[in-house]
Design an enzyme around this catalytic site. Structure first.
Site, PDB file in Angstrom:
ATOM      1  N   TYR A 119      -2.106   0.295  10.766  1.00 27.52           N
ATOM      2  CA  TYR A 119      -2.308  -0.441   9.503  1.00 27.52           C
ATOM      3  C   TYR A 119      -1.025  -0.421   8.670  1.00 27.52           C
ATOM      4  CZ  TYR A 119      -3.824  -0.959   4.580  1.00 27.52           C
ATOM      5  OH  TYR A 119      -3.937  -1.334   3.258  1.00 27.52           O
ATOM      6  N   GLU A 159       0.168   3.607   1.785  1.00 32.14           N
ATOM      7  CA  GLU A 159       0.231   4.050   3.197  1.00 32.14           C
ATOM      8  C   GLU A 159       1.630   3.817   3.776  1.00 32.14           C
ATOM      9  OE1 GLU A 159      -2.344   5.468   5.295  1.00 32.14           O
ATOM     10  OE2 GLU A 159      -3.229   5.799   3.332  1.00 32.14           O
ATOM     11  N   THR A 184       0.813  -1.227   0.000  1.00 29.60           N
ATOM     12  CA  THR A 184       0.000   0.000   0.000  1.00 29.60           C
ATOM     13  C   THR A 184       0.843   1.273   0.000  1.00 29.60           C
ATOM     14  OG1 THR A 184      -1.465   1.326   1.390  1.00 29.60           O
ATOM     15  CG2 THR A 184      -0.170  -0.324   2.521  1.00 29.60           C
ATOM     16  N   LYS A 241       1.492  -3.441   7.466  1.00 23.96           N
ATOM     17  CA  LYS A 241       1.767  -3.687   6.040  1.00 23.96           C
ATOM     18  C   LYS A 241       3.266  -3.613   5.748  1.00 23.96           C
ATOM     19  CE  LYS A 241      -2.249  -4.323   3.829  1.00 23.96           C
ATOM     20  NZ  LYS A 241      -2.531  -5.397   2.859  1.00 23.96           N
TER      21      LYS A 241
END
Ligand code: NAP
Ligand code: G4F
Length: 364
Positions: A153, A131, A129, A157
């Site tokens: 999160y 992110e 991601t 990841k």
């Protein structure tokens, strides 16, 4: 039987459903992992269930045995690990669950493949991601940009990203991470900002909702269309070597821009006035307040400047990021939600009429 056997975790999600369609069209045997739930309706893949080359298996990314059982039974040639607790805001409320699923879950997939003796047969795609760039250290972001995860999160990841790299180097496995920037669609979960906006625009236009409450309107995202992005997952596994790729459109818009465009689609021109929590989106024609800011939707740390550079994917995978424009994406989502809201209203009317007819004994 096909020699192309895909196993998809997260098959009931937005991406899982589009990827299943894509792989079935390519004559794959598609196996999906689903979680046992007390309600058995799986909206996004309901149209695929019952197809001869589409199979579902109960398993959970937090249950190693269930993963091992499915991997050994299916003996996939490709695994797409899309399952995750994928909501950034929720990861602040459920950090341990998020770490277990989004970090250790990746390890469970890799180990299952290794322990089942499938390292030479099975290629693995991991859903990474944007992110990971979090509190960004450069704009735009590409495969060389340093990571700075900025939520539970993203931290989970990041483990997924590194463990995939580790298994690639330690065991020579064909596994890679797609660093995908935000991708949306008419199948997007209703609590992600884009879908929240398009659904609200449709409801407000049809008199079913008063106002839309949002958090940070200035947050910038690189939004693409999910249906286009699943092709990249597949392309990465067809490449001659396992590598990680950024997938993005290279265009950036704010949450405010998304709102303006979505409401325009339903005939409401918004003017934004004020700043911070006092900012409001006002209907130019009527003066009515349509959008308000609520600190309830602010995050303890928010990622605000994502813009991807997908030159490597364009060059090496031949992927075209310009297939669906931002304007077209918003249009697709709003049109789908207008239909959804109209259908819900029609069903509601039929229910009310039926209840009345039953009460009056007109129908039995
Ligand atoms: P999504 O719609 O939220 O779908 C998530 C899927 O994961 C669902 O099928 C869900 O199953 C499943 N799942 C959750 N926890 C699980 C568990 N413990 N065991 C097995 N399955 C589990 O997400 P998405 O938007 O399709 O995204 C797919 C992947 O890409 C995710 O890993 C996400 O983090 C990542 N990603 C998404 C984007 C994006 O913009 N969409 C961008 C970058 C990366 P249920 O239906 O049972 O809940
Ligand atoms: O739509 P969002 O919740 O998506 P976010 O946080 O970017 O995460 C999504 O994309 C990631 C890729 O970068 C994926 F990895 C992840 O799985 C997920 O699919 O929020 C987008 C932005 C944020 O800055 C948020 O603060 O919109 C801002 N926002 C403003 N008001 C809001 C709201 N977000 C949500 N969900 N709800 C609001 O009311």
């Amino acid at each position: 039987m096909s020699d192309k056997i895909a196993l998809i975790t997260g098959v009931t999600g937005q991406d899982g459903s589009f990827l299943s369609e894509f792989l079935l069209d390519k004559a794959y045997e598609v196996h999906g992992i689903i979680r046992r739930s007390s309600t058995d309706y799986r909206e996004r893949i309901a149209h695929l269930e019952g197809r001869p080359r589409f199979h579902l298996h109960y398993a959970d990314l937090n249950d190693s045995l269930s993963i091992m059982q499915v991997v050994s039974r299916v003996r996939p040639t490709e695994i797409y690990n899309l399952a995750a607790q994928s909501h950034v805001q929720v990861s602040f409320d459920a950090p341990e669950y998020t770490a277990n699923t989004d970090a250790v879950g990746v390890l469970r997939i890799l180990e299952a493949v290794r322990l089942c003796g499938l390292t030479d047969r099975c290629r693995i795609y991991q859903a990474g991601t944007s992110e990971l760039y979090g509190k960004v250290e450069a704009v735009p972001q590409n495969e060389q940009t340093p990571f700075h995860p900025y939520s539970p999160y993203a931290v989970a990841k990041l483990y997924g990203y590194w463990i995939v790299k580790e298994y690639r180097e330690a065991y020579g496995m064909f596994c890679c991470t797609g660093i995908l920037f935000n991708h949306e669609s008419e199948r997007r979960g209703e609590t992600f900002v884009t879908r929240k906006i398009t659904l609200a625009a449709a409801r407000i236009a049809q008199g079913k909702q008063e106002k839309l409450l949002l958090g940070n309107l200035s947050s910038m995202r690189d939004w693409g269309y999910a249906r286009d992005y699943v092709e990249c997952m597949w392309l990465m596994l067809q490449h001659d070597r396992p590598e990680d790729y950024v997938i993005a459109t290279g265009q950036q818009h704010s949450v405010r821009d998304f709102c303006t465009l979505a409401f325009k689609q339903v005939g409401i021109e918004l003017d934004f006035v004020g700043t911070g929590t006092e900012e409001k989106g006002i209907d130019r024609k009527t003066g009515r307040v349509i959008v308000e800011v609520s600190p309830d939707f602010y995050r303890p740390t928010d990622v605000v400047n994502l813009l991807g550079d997908a030159s490597k994917a364009r060059r090496e995978l031949g992927w075209n990021p310009d297939r669906t424009s931002f304007e077209r994406l918003v249009q697709i989502m709003v049109e789908a939600d207008l239909k959804k809201v109209a259908t819900e209203q029609a069903v509601e009317r039929i229910r009310t009429n039926l209840a009345e007819f039953l009460e009056k004994g007109i129908v039995k």
